[in-house]
Design a protein around this motif. Structure first.
Motif, PDB file in Angstrom:
ATOM      1  N   ARG A   1      27.101  48.908  40.858  1.00 28.20           N
ATOM      2  CA  ARG A   1      28.068  49.128  41.588  1.00 28.20           C
ATOM      3  C   ARG A   1      27.154  48.656  43.268  1.00 28.20           C
ATOM      4  NH1 ARG A   1      25.473  55.361  42.863  1.00 28.20           N
ATOM      5  NH2 ARG A   1      23.605  53.656  43.510  1.00 28.20           N
ATOM      6  N   ASP A   2      25.401  48.749  43.608  1.00 27.44           N
ATOM      7  CA  ASP A   2      25.378  48.549  43.998  1.00 27.44           C
ATOM      8  C   ASP A   2      25.210  46.442  43.998  1.00 27.44           C
ATOM      9  OD1 ASP A   2      24.235  51.057  44.132  1.00 27.44           O
ATOM     10  OD2 ASP A   2      22.303  50.613  44.109  1.00 27.44           O
ATOM     11  N   ALA A   3      25.304  45.910  43.702  1.00 27.41           N
ATOM     12  CA  ALA A   3      25.904  44.753  43.807  1.00 27.41           C
ATOM     13  C   ALA A   3      27.447  44.212  44.320  1.00 27.41           C
ATOM     14  CB  ALA A   3      25.450  43.603  42.218  1.00 27.41           C
ATOM     15  N   ILE A   4      28.153  45.045  43.648  1.00 32.28           N
ATOM     16  CA  ILE A   4      29.598  44.771  43.944  1.00 32.28           C
ATOM     17  C   ILE A   4      29.641  45.587  45.897  1.00 32.28           C
ATOM     18  CG2 ILE A   4      31.777  46.474  43.861  1.00 32.28           C
ATOM     19  CD1 ILE A   4      31.031  46.770  40.839  1.00 32.28           C
ATOM     20  N   ASN A   5      29.265  46.987  45.964  1.00 36.31           N
ATOM     21  CA  ASN A   5      28.797  46.659  47.496  1.00 36.31           C
ATOM     22  C   ASN A   5      28.222  45.813  48.631  1.00 36.31           C
ATOM     23  OD1 ASN A   5      30.995  49.415  47.043  1.00 36.31           O
ATOM     24  ND2 ASN A   5      28.002  50.826  46.836  1.00 36.31           N
ATOM     25  N   ALA A   6      27.295  45.628  47.934  1.00 33.97           N
ATOM     26  CA  ALA A   6      26.836  44.056  48.644  1.00 33.97           C
ATOM     27  C   ALA A   6      27.580  42.736  48.449  1.00 33.97           C
ATOM     28  CB  ALA A   6      25.548  43.830  47.999  1.00 33.97           C
ATOM     29  N   GLY A   7      28.795  42.844  48.185  1.00 30.43           N
ATOM     30  CA  GLY A   7      29.385  41.765  48.037  1.00 30.43           C
ATOM     31  C   GLY A   7      28.848  40.522  47.208  1.00 30.43           C
ATOM     32  N   LEU A   8      27.746  40.835  45.878  1.00 31.96           N
ATOM     33  CA  LEU A   8      27.043  40.098  45.428  1.00 31.96           C
ATOM     34  C   LEU A   8      27.914  39.264  45.208  1.00 31.96           C
ATOM     35  CD1 LEU A   8      23.504  41.409  45.084  1.00 31.96           C
ATOM     36  CD2 LEU A   8      24.389  39.172  47.009  1.00 31.96           C
ATOM     37  N   VAL A   9      29.371  40.101  43.290  1.00 36.99           N
ATOM     38  CA  VAL A   9      29.581  40.684  42.725  1.00 36.99           C
ATOM     39  C   VAL A   9      30.870  41.069  42.867  1.00 36.99           C
ATOM     40  CG1 VAL A   9      28.037  39.543  40.880  1.00 36.99           C
ATOM     41  CG2 VAL A   9      29.010  42.162  40.822  1.00 36.99           C
ATOM     42  N   THR A  10      31.917  40.208  41.710  1.00 39.47           N
ATOM     43  CA  THR A  10      33.216  41.260  42.252  1.00 39.47           C
ATOM     44  C   THR A  10      34.025  42.605  41.564  1.00 39.47           C
ATOM     45  OG1 THR A  10      34.109  38.914  42.789  1.00 39.47           O
ATOM     46  CG2 THR A  10      35.559  40.694  42.487  1.00 39.47           C
ATOM     47  N   GLY A  11      34.437  43.394  42.044  1.00 39.45           N
ATOM     48  CA  GLY A  11      34.778  44.826  41.309  1.00 39.45           C
ATOM     49  C   GLY A  11      35.353  45.410  41.747  1.00 39.45           C
ATOM     50  N   PRO A  12      34.996  46.588  41.209  1.00 41.44           N
ATOM     51  CA  PRO A  12      35.813  48.148  41.853  1.00 41.44           C
ATOM     52  C   PRO A  12      34.886  48.327  42.613  1.00 41.44           C
ATOM     53  CG  PRO A  12      35.818  48.371  39.380  1.00 41.44           C
ATOM     54  CD  PRO A  12      34.881  46.694  40.097  1.00 41.44           C
ATOM     55  N   ARG A  13      35.072  49.387  43.378  1.00 42.32           N
ATOM     56  CA  ARG A  13      34.203  50.552  44.347  1.00 42.32           C
ATOM     57  C   ARG A  13      33.861  51.772  42.804  1.00 42.32           C
ATOM     58  NH1 ARG A  13      37.611  52.314  46.980  1.00 42.32           N
ATOM     59  NH2 ARG A  13      37.249  50.955  48.569  1.00 42.32           N
TER      60      ARG A  13
END
Ligand code: ZN
Length: 421
Positions: free
Chosen positions: A133-145
């Motif tokens: 979740r944190d990595a997605i929010n930081a834009g490091l990887v692609t994924g859902p909220r």
């Protein structure tokens, strides 16, 4: 070679949230659960700024032509496990793999889920997901909220006791799990376990109110929490603004969870008229996860796929969920969308739409369950609708999904927070 690589990278990384005019052949209004005709959705800074009648050009906006397509709010799956995907080797892998292995796999699962049209998920169990979740929010990887539960809370030997099924020597080395590991016995432990989830950074609390199918234990439906333990969890959760999701197959465990004040019942396999009435009285939501039921019932027929202690549960419980869903829908229970992906393969989440329609729910209501209603369960006032001010989460499928629900498996366009994927 270098140019090709660079081009690949540019395609793979999401574009910045610019002003976009999404010109839709038709738009599904999730609040009224009906199609409202051609619309142009204008998005800027990650939000919907305007919804204009017809397919029109907007000065300064990048145009996306979705004529012949139906647009709708990005889908929400309220029950996934991004940290894993079950298979015949899952049980032994627990002894060989590290969190890093699970995390790297989870990155792939997240990407598949988003590209399947699911822009938001609620993850009901798995510590690795908090980091995803944190990595997605930081834009490091692609994924859902992601709204993540972190570690599920169970009682000793319960469905989410992490030490189930290991030998006595290993048990001795690991020690007895406690509230920190999500295992509670008694109300004081229960409070501590919720507070530990707060410390871990969870967004929601998950309890395993009865036995479960895939755990290395005999009963899939016996109650596993006392009333005072559930009440302690729900009351403590309220202090932190948490909703409580209760995994439950058996009736007694469900009853205790509903009366204890949980927000959702997950799976709900052995619900009956008494439970339906109780849920309506308490305003409890039902998240059916038919996909997981169908998946485990099918795999129970494959020799060796499940351990001997798991197979009979998979056969019996798995086959039942879709029938229960049909009855719950007729009884007027509030239903929101969830698949339990991680049991089945991530990215196949839209299968659930077809199973819901097969179970007697009209297609428009199935879509509403994954948008407007799922957002209500999350308590998210800016998700689940395409309206000015809402987050720019949009999916589009070719044709009319109300006529053919299987079109939800042919997603042609995904936007999350104004970014096209
Ligand atoms: Zn689950």
């Amino acid at each position: 070679m270098r140019t090709i690589l660079l081009a690949t990278l540019l395609v793979a990384s999401p574009v910045v949230a610019e002003t976009v005019a999404v010109q839709c052949g038709d738009l599904f209004d999730s609040k009224s659960a009906r199609l409202v005709g051609a619309r142009t959705i204008v998005t800027s800074d990650g939000r919907v700024s305007q919804v204009l009648p017809g397919r029109v050009s907007v000065p300064g906006a990048r145009e996306v032509d979705l004529s012949g397509h139906t647009c709708m709010p990005g889908w929400i799956d309220l029950h996934v496990h991004m940290a894993s995907q079950s298979g015949p080797r899952s049980y032994e892998e627990r002894f060989r793999l590290d969190d890093a292995d699970y995390a790297l796999r989870a990155v792939g699962y997240g990407e598949k889920t988003l590209r399947a049209g699911f822009t938001t998920v609620r993850d009901l169990g798995g510590e690795v997901t908090l980091k995803l979740r944190d990595a997605i929010n930081a834009g490091l990887v692609t994924g859902p909220r992601i709204y993540a539960a972190g570690k599920s809370i169970a009682t000793t030997g319960g469905h989410a006791d992490p030490t189930n099924g290991i030998n006595s020597e290993l048990s001795f080395v690991l020690g007895t799990p406690g509230p920190t590991e999500g295992v509670v016995d008694g109300p004081m432990d229960a409070r501590q376990a919720v507070r530990q989830r707060y410390k871990d950074g969870s967004d929601v609390i998950k309890i395993t109110a009865t036995g479960g199918v895939l755990s290395y234990a005999k009963s899939g439906d016996a109650p596993q929490f006392m009333d005072d333990e559930i009440r302690a969890i729900v009351e403590t959760a309220k202090d932190y603004g948490y909703a409580v999701a209760a995994h439950a197959h058996g009736k007694e465990g469900m009853k205790r969870a509903i009366e204890g004040g949980v927000t959702t019942i997950e799976h709900g396999t052995y619900m009956d008229d008494e439970i339906f009435a109780l849920m309506k009285k308490h305003g409890t939501w039902y998240v059916p996860t038919i996909t997981a039921g169908r998946f485990v019932a099918e795999k129970a027929r494959v020799p060796g796929y499940f351990p001997d202690i798991v197979r009979p549960k998979a056969e019996r419980i798995g086959g039942q969920i879709q029938d229960t869903f049909a009855k719950a829908y007729k009884a007027g229970v509030k239903i929101a969308f969830g698949t339990d992906m991680g049991v089945g393969p991530h990215g196949d989440n839209a299968l659930e739409f077809g199973y819901m329609v097969e179970g007697g729910m009209p297609a428009n209501e199935a879509l509403q369950a994954a948008t407007f209603k799922a957002a209500q369960v999350l308590g998210a006032s800016d998700l689940g609708q395409v309206e000015p001010g809402f987050r720019a989460d949009i999916v589009a499928v070719p044709g009319n999904p109300l006529d053919d629900i299987s079109l939800t498996r042919k997603v042609a366009f995904v936007m999350k927070d104004g970014v096209v994927y």
